[in-house]
Motif scaffolding. Structure first.
Motif, mmCIF file in Angstrom:
data_model
loop_
_atom_site.group_PDB
_atom_site.id
_atom_site.type_symbol
_atom_site.label_atom_id
_atom_site.label_comp_id
_atom_site.label_asym_id
_atom_site.label_seq_id
_atom_site.Cartn_x
_atom_site.Cartn_y
_atom_site.Cartn_z
ATOM 1 N N ASN A 29 1.051 -15.849 5.634
ATOM 2 C CA ASN A 29 -0.271 -16.372 5.281
ATOM 3 C C ASN A 29 -0.604 -17.636 6.071
ATOM 4 O OD1 ASN A 29 -2.685 -16.125 3.860
ATOM 5 N ND2 ASN A 29 -2.018 -17.535 2.260
ATOM 6 N N GLY A 30 -0.157 -17.714 7.309
ATOM 7 C CA GLY A 30 -0.430 -18.866 8.160
ATOM 8 C C GLY A 30 -1.095 -18.463 9.457
ATOM 9 N N ILE A 31 -1.547 -19.483 10.212
ATOM 10 C CA ILE A 31 -2.214 -19.277 11.503
ATOM 11 C C ILE A 31 -1.480 -20.108 12.551
ATOM 12 C CG2 ILE A 31 -4.342 -19.583 12.798
ATOM 13 C CD1 ILE A 31 -4.613 -17.372 10.833
ATOM 14 N N GLU A 32 -1.142 -19.471 13.665
ATOM 15 C CA GLU A 32 -0.510 -20.149 14.785
ATOM 16 C C GLU A 32 -1.501 -20.262 15.946
ATOM 17 O OE1 GLU A 32 2.902 -17.865 15.725
ATOM 18 O OE2 GLU A 32 4.031 -18.457 13.930
ATOM 19 N N VAL A 33 -1.291 -21.308 16.795
ATOM 20 C CA VAL A 33 -2.161 -21.543 17.954
ATOM 21 C C VAL A 33 -1.370 -21.265 19.217
ATOM 22 C CG1 VAL A 33 -3.655 -23.190 19.123
ATOM 23 C CG2 VAL A 33 -3.373 -23.311 16.645
ATOM 24 N N GLN A 34 -1.952 -20.483 20.128
ATOM 25 C CA GLN A 34 -1.328 -20.155 21.400
ATOM 26 C C GLN A 34 -2.124 -20.814 22.539
ATOM 27 O OE1 GLN A 34 0.760 -15.896 21.012
ATOM 28 N NE2 GLN A 34 -1.430 -15.760 21.204
ATOM 29 N N ASN A 35 -1.441 -21.086 23.662
ATOM 30 C CA ASN A 35 -2.143 -21.612 24.830
ATOM 31 C C ASN A 35 -2.877 -20.490 25.548
ATOM 32 O OD1 ASN A 35 -0.120 -20.220 26.204
ATOM 33 N ND2 ASN A 35 1.175 -22.046 26.350
ATOM 34 N N GLU A 36 -3.599 -20.850 26.603
ATOM 35 C CA GLU A 36 -4.436 -19.872 27.299
ATOM 36 C C GLU A 36 -3.610 -18.778 27.955
ATOM 37 O OE1 GLU A 36 -7.618 -19.620 27.369
ATOM 38 O OE2 GLU A 36 -8.130 -21.438 26.261
ATOM 39 N N VAL A 37 -2.447 -19.154 28.498
ATOM 40 C CA VAL A 37 -1.614 -18.155 29.186
ATOM 41 C C VAL A 37 -1.076 -17.144 28.195
ATOM 42 C CG1 VAL A 37 0.439 -17.830 30.605
ATOM 43 C CG2 VAL A 37 -1.032 -19.822 30.977
ATOM 44 N N ASP A 38 -0.533 -17.609 27.040
ATOM 45 C CA ASP A 38 -0.006 -16.678 26.035
ATOM 46 C C ASP A 38 -1.104 -15.803 25.455
ATOM 47 O OD1 ASP A 38 2.476 -17.773 26.445
ATOM 48 O OD2 ASP A 38 2.340 -19.186 24.755
ATOM 49 N N ALA A 39 -2.282 -16.396 25.284
ATOM 50 C CA ALA A 39 -3.391 -15.589 24.765
ATOM 51 C C ALA A 39 -3.797 -14.515 25.770
ATOM 52 C CB ALA A 39 -4.582 -16.497 24.440
ATOM 53 N N LEU A 40 -3.796 -14.839 27.082
ATOM 54 C CA LEU A 40 -4.124 -13.847 28.111
ATOM 55 C C LEU A 40 -3.097 -12.727 28.129
ATOM 56 C CD1 LEU A 40 -5.868 -12.937 30.479
ATOM 57 C CD2 LEU A 40 -4.496 -14.421 31.967
ATOM 58 N N LEU A 41 -1.817 -13.077 28.048
ATOM 59 C CA LEU A 41 -0.783 -12.044 28.014
ATOM 60 C C LEU A 41 -0.909 -11.177 26.763
ATOM 61 C CD1 LEU A 41 2.291 -14.134 29.250
ATOM 62 C CD2 LEU A 41 0.967 -12.450 30.541
ATOM 63 N N ILE A 55 2.376 -5.714 -1.778
ATOM 64 C CA ILE A 55 2.993 -6.617 -2.737
ATOM 65 C C ILE A 55 2.317 -7.980 -2.636
ATOM 66 C CG2 ILE A 55 5.154 -7.692 -3.483
ATOM 67 C CD1 ILE A 55 6.635 -5.385 -2.169
ATOM 68 N N LEU A 56 2.108 -8.605 -3.779
ATOM 69 C CA LEU A 56 1.578 -9.963 -3.819
ATOM 70 C C LEU A 56 2.721 -10.964 -3.693
ATOM 71 C CD1 LEU A 56 -1.166 -10.027 -6.595
ATOM 72 C CD2 LEU A 56 -1.453 -10.508 -4.189
ATOM 73 N N ARG A 57 2.513 -11.971 -2.841
ATOM 74 C CA ARG A 57 3.530 -13.003 -2.663
ATOM 75 C C ARG A 57 2.879 -14.379 -2.642
ATOM 76 N NH1 ARG A 57 7.956 -10.527 1.683
ATOM 77 N NH2 ARG A 57 8.569 -8.759 0.376
ATOM 78 N N GLU A 58 3.710 -15.393 -2.684
ATOM 79 C CA GLU A 58 3.255 -16.777 -2.726
ATOM 80 C C GLU A 58 3.790 -17.512 -1.511
ATOM 81 O OE1 GLU A 58 3.945 -20.518 -5.709
ATOM 82 O OE2 GLU A 58 3.516 -18.574 -6.628
ATOM 83 N N ASN A 97 -0.081 -20.555 -2.565
ATOM 84 C CA ASN A 97 -1.272 -19.709 -2.542
ATOM 85 C C ASN A 97 -0.842 -18.254 -2.513
ATOM 86 O OD1 ASN A 97 -3.076 -21.905 -2.460
ATOM 87 N ND2 ASN A 97 -2.817 -22.072 -0.242
ATOM 88 N N MET A 98 -1.570 -17.402 -3.241
ATOM 89 C CA MET A 98 -1.231 -15.992 -3.303
ATOM 90 C C MET A 98 -1.817 -15.268 -2.084
ATOM 91 S SD MET A 98 0.500 -16.175 -5.976
ATOM 92 C CE MET A 98 0.963 -14.455 -5.878
ATOM 93 N N TYR A 99 -1.027 -14.355 -1.526
ATOM 94 C CA TYR A 99 -1.491 -13.530 -0.411
ATOM 95 C C TYR A 99 -0.839 -12.162 -0.510
ATOM 96 C CZ TYR A 99 2.980 -14.181 2.039
ATOM 97 O OH TYR A 99 4.319 -14.165 2.385
ATOM 98 N N ILE A 100 -1.378 -11.207 0.253
ATOM 99 C CA ILE A 100 -0.903 -9.826 0.237
ATOM 100 C C ILE A 100 -0.007 -9.633 1.448
ATOM 101 C CG2 ILE A 100 -1.604 -7.409 0.246
ATOM 102 C CD1 ILE A 100 -4.327 -8.420 -0.833
ATOM 103 N N ALA A 101 1.253 -9.365 1.192
ATOM 104 C CA ALA A 101 2.219 -9.207 2.277
ATOM 105 C C ALA A 101 1.942 -7.910 3.047
ATOM 106 C CB ALA A 101 3.637 -9.197 1.718
ATOM 107 N N GLY A 102 1.921 -8.011 4.374
ATOM 108 C CA GLY A 102 1.721 -6.833 5.222
ATOM 109 C C GLY A 102 0.297 -6.352 5.290
ATOM 110 N N LEU A 104 -4.137 -12.215 -8.010
ATOM 111 C CA LEU A 104 -4.538 -12.487 -6.634
ATOM 112 C C LEU A 104 -5.440 -13.714 -6.541
ATOM 113 C CD1 LEU A 104 -4.667 -11.606 -3.642
ATOM 114 C CD2 LEU A 104 -6.548 -10.081 -4.255
ATOM 115 N N PHE A 105 -6.301 -13.930 -7.529
ATOM 116 C CA PHE A 105 -7.287 -15.011 -7.456
ATOM 117 C C PHE A 105 -6.986 -16.162 -8.407
ATOM 118 C CE2 PHE A 105 -9.786 -11.160 -6.258
ATOM 119 C CZ PHE A 105 -9.970 -11.501 -4.929
#
Length: 859
Positions: A159-171, A253-256, A261-266, A398-399
């Motif tokens: 349930n997270g967001i990662e940031v990639q540089n321009e080269v990794d995003a192009l690949l 499956i619901l996970r924390e 925060n609750m999120y749906i795995a997969g 979930l909410f």
């Protein structure tokens, strides 16, 4: 040996959520659906912008005194039948989209009975886009100039967001484009928009957020799930189709996560760049949603659907060129749009099998949502700390973060004003009014990164100014640097110039060497010029040849293009004709569907009336049969009663006539005896004193047939009389001394007694009550209990004495031998001292016995 200790990481308390201390109530709105058809009875009336009034339909008495009871409910805002989708969006969903872009979460769900317009409010119809397409349109209108390139933001499995540089995003883009994807990642701006939802997302009003952070980049991810039978399914998940053994979809499956925060795995999250692309993803998932045809709704949702819009944003660096690679600077906000399935009653839908199971799970999840709201309200109003049962349902689990203060919560209550939904609408209104009393913590604003604002525009202005100046100087910077490199290479290829210092006037070597070097340079320059001219000539010839070839190819291409354009024009005309035909057919289909709905409604109404008439007829027939049976029983009872009364009266009359006849006979006998006797033989009347002296000497005889009852012993008895026994008014009554009276068989009473007597009553053949005394002995069993062995039975029966006729004796010769003795007590005093005993089986006539003192004759 001691076991080695494991190196466990130290326990860390969970991060505390910031408590702002500010709360706001859940925003509840009410929307009234138009009647279809409009001539139906309307049970909901809009009083003003915040109040609606419900009144029961005709023929429905609500209170016990038979009066109509009208109720009013207040909401944050009420939308009548004339309110458009745009007005509803501006008042309800637009503030949630503004909070989403500012980094805050939001939850919007529609609630109501089946067929109340929830899906229409959320999705819309062709030409009338609902809340979901309008939210997507506003989001992309606001962040379109500031969107990051695809795959710069990448979701992880936690349930997270990662940031990639321009080269990794192009690949990553190249890798994804090489792989076959079922859900297309290509922007729909390059594709043709699907005609199914083209009218839904073609929103004319250009709505957007004004104060968007221009120094950040944005990316939108969407996911679509449904909660079916309390299981979560991913509507965007692609499963390989096996025609031999098809695999059913797997539940999620619901996970924390680490922030609780609750999120749906997969769950599948698709990055989208335009409104068309996002709604295309939604529409593909919508086709997989479970719907069914019921008696109340032709396309009834059998599951709760949740469309989640996740917005990731990160600030630019100090130069305003690239995204900051720090994960802590990434802000993720989410807007959840929930279309709840409608509550329904099985006695109305007549559901069976899977439909019945689906309805039960839908009602159970809605009941859990209501229970959670009630406990939250009780905890806030009464100061209690009861546990809220979020985990009882996947929907509330979930909410649960939203109700704990992770975002705004808004609910749209959809109601249908028709009379059939009045009872369900009452329950929905009560729940909605109670939900308004729940307060949710207000979300906090996102932290400021600390960099100088306006970085993006300053960087763009710098690049534009640099480009303008380079153009003024005659070319770009890159071309000028290349020319300098070429010149340096040419200079290096020339022979070096020797030293030109003249230290002596007689020096005759320096100048000749310099002249030779310059001569060599000139020759090399001439050779290079000739070679350059030759190359230019050959290159010009090549360009001419290439120009001719290109011209020929352009001519061929123009011919093909004109042919293609003619084909395209014909196809366009054909498509326009087909689209017109499709619209015409759709219009006809709508008319047919409306006609079918009208006929189906009439059919259901007629079937309902027929069932009511059949039930009424059955009730009348059953009432008639019961009345006939009652009358027949009353007639039979009266007939038996009058028959017994007649028999009793006849018997009494017979006895009366027999007694009169007997008295007359006695008088005649006495008269005859008086006439025939002589005067000297007239007996003297004895005095009463003598008669009284003689009376004690005469003892009435004792009948030999009388037998003393066995119940008069010294044993202790259990007198068991059931509660249904009837008390008779007979002279002889069963009375047992020293008895324990019970109405139900009792083991304690049997343990204290030796004898047992059961009183049983039944109706005899002549209609009289017959009482039976069933007697028995009590024995103790080996197991410590008591058993009764019945040994005797006595019967007490009450009846009317039958009558008989007595023949009058005509002559003295036919008299009984006791005639002479009977003539001695013809006076009244003597007759009153006579006891008459009725023999069994006698007719109360001549067969009687007298027990008295014979009267003496007078001398």
């Amino acid at each position: 040996m001691m076991k080695p200790t494991r190196n466990r990481p130290p326990w860390r308390p969970p991060p505390k959520k910031p408590n702002t201390g500010q709360k706001e109530p859940v925003g509840v709105y009410c929307r009234v659906r138009p009647l279809s058809p409009p001539d139906q009875e309307c049970c909901i009336e809009v009083i003003n912008e915040t109040t609606v009034q419900l009144h029961p339909p005709d023929g429905c008495k609500v209170t016990r005194n038979g009066e109509y009871k009208e109720t009013q409910y207040s909401f944050k805002q009420v939308f009548g039948v004339l309110v458009t989708q745009k007005d509803l969006f501006d008042d309800v969903a637009k503030p949630l989209v503004e909070d989403l872009i500012r980094g805050k979460n939001g939850l919007l769900f529609t609630y109501g009975v089946t067929g109340s317009g929830k899906t229409y409010t959320m999705t819309g119809s062709p030409g009338q886009g609902g809340l979901l397409p309008r939210c997507l349109n506003m989001i992309f209108n606001s962040i379109s100039p500031f969107q990051a390139k695809r795959y710069v933001f990448k979701t992880d499995d936690r349930n997270g967001i990662e940031v990639q540089n321009e080269v990794d995003a192009l690949l990553e883009r190249q890798k994804r484009e090489a792989q076959p994807q079922v859900i297309s990642r290509t922007p729909l701006s390059r594709q043709r928009v699907e005609p199914e939802f083209a009218d839904m997302i073609n929103i004319e009003d250009h709505c957007k957020v004004d104060d968007v952070d221009e120094d950040s980049v944005y990316s939108v991810f969407v996911s679509y799930i449904e909660i079916y039978n309390n299981y979560i399914y991913d509507l965007l998940e692609e499963v390989s189709i096996d025609p031999i053994k098809p695999k059913p979809p797997q539940s999620k499956i619901l996970r924390e996560d680490q922030n609780h925060n609750m999120y749906i795995a997969g769950c599948t999250e698709v990055e989208v760049k335009t409104t068309e692309e996002a709604f295309d993803v939604f529409w593909r998932g919508q086709k997989r949603r479970r719907i069914a045809n019921t008696q109340l709704n032709r396309e009834s949702s059998r599951s709760h659907s949740v469309f989640m819009i996740k917005l990731a944003q990160a600030p630019l660096d100090a130069d305003g060129d690239n995204v900051l690679q720090e994960k802590e600077q990434v802000t993720v906000s989410q807007l959840s749009l929930v279309d709840l399935a409608g509550s329904e009653r099985t006695n109305r839908t007549k559901a069976e099998g899977n439909r019945l199971r689906e309805a039960g799970n839908i009602n159970q999840s809605l009941m859990t949502l209501r229970t959670c709201i009630e406990i939250l309200r009780e905890n806030q109003m009464c100061g209690t700390n009861k546990m809220v049962p979020y985990r009882d349902s996947k929907l509330t689990h979930l909410f649960k973060n939203y109700f704990d203060g992770e975002g705004k919560v808004r609910m749209i209550v959809c109601v249908n004003p028709k009379a059939d939904d009045h009872e369900e609408s009452l329950q929905v209104m009560r729940f909605a009014e109670m939900t308004q009393e729940v307060e949710v913590a207000r979300p906090v604003d996102k932290p400021i990164c600390g960099l100088t604002p306006g970085r993006r525009y300053r960087n763009q202005a710098f690049k534009e100014e640099l480009t303008r100046r380079l153009e003024d100087r005659g070319g770009p910077v890159n071309g000028e640097s290349d020319d300098q490199v070429v010149m340096e290479m040419l200079i290096q290829s020339f022979p070096p110039i020797p030293s030109c210092e003249l230290l002596d006037a007689n020096d005759d070597q320096t100048l000749p060497r310099l002249i030779d070097a310059l001569e060599k340079r000139r020759r090399i320059r001439q050779m290079m010029a000739e070679e350059f001219n030759n190359n230019v000539t050959s290159f010009r010839a090549m360009l001419q040849d290439l120009n001719g070839l290109v011209s020929a190819k352009e001519t061929i291409a123009q011919g093909k293009m004109s042919e293609k354009e003619r084909t395209i024009m014909s196809q366009k005309s054909e498509m326009e004709r087909m689209e017109k035909k499709i619209k015409t057919l759709e219009y006809k289909i709508d008319i047919l569907e409306k006609t079918t709905n009208i006929y189906e409604e009439e059919k259901r109404t007629l079937q309902h009336d027929l069932e009511n008439q059949n039930q009424k007829l059955q009730r009348q027939l059953s009432d008639k049969r019961r009345l006939e049976a009652r009358l027949q029983g009353a007639v039979n009872e009266n007939a038996m009663k009058w028959e017994k009364e007649c028999e009793r009266r006849v018997a009494a009359k017979q006895i009366e006539m027999q007694n009169k006849l007997w008295v007359k006979d006695e008088k005649l006998k006495q008269l005859k005896a008086i006439v025939t006797e002589t005067k000297g033989e007239r007996p003297q009347r004895p005095s009463r004193e003598k008669d009284r002296e003689r009376e004690p000497k005469t003892v009435p005889p004792v009948h030999a047939r009388h037998r003393r009852s066995r119940s008069a012993g010294a044993e202790r008895w259990v007198d068991h009389k059931p509660p249904g026994n009837v008390e008779t008014d007979t002279v002889m009554q069963p009375q047992v001394p020293n008895a324990i009276k019970v109405v139900v068989a009792s083991e304690k009473a049997l343990a204290k007694c030796d004898k047992y007597m059961l009183t049983h009553q039944q109706l005899a053949s002549d209609g009289e009550i017959e009482t039976k005394l069933i007697k028995g002995d009590v024995f103790r069993t080996r197991g410590g209990g008591q058993s009764v062995q019945f040994t005797d039975m006595e019967t007490l029966r009450q009846g009317s004495p039958p009558g008989s006729s007595r023949k009058r004796r005509s002559s003295e010769s036919n008299q009984h031998p006791q005639a002479e003795s009977t003539a001695d007590w013809t006076d009244v005093e003597t007759r009153c001292s006579v006891a008459v005993e009725m023999r069994p089986g006698s007719n109360l006539g001549p067969s009687y016995q007298h027990h008295a003192i014979p009267k003496r004759r007078k001398p």
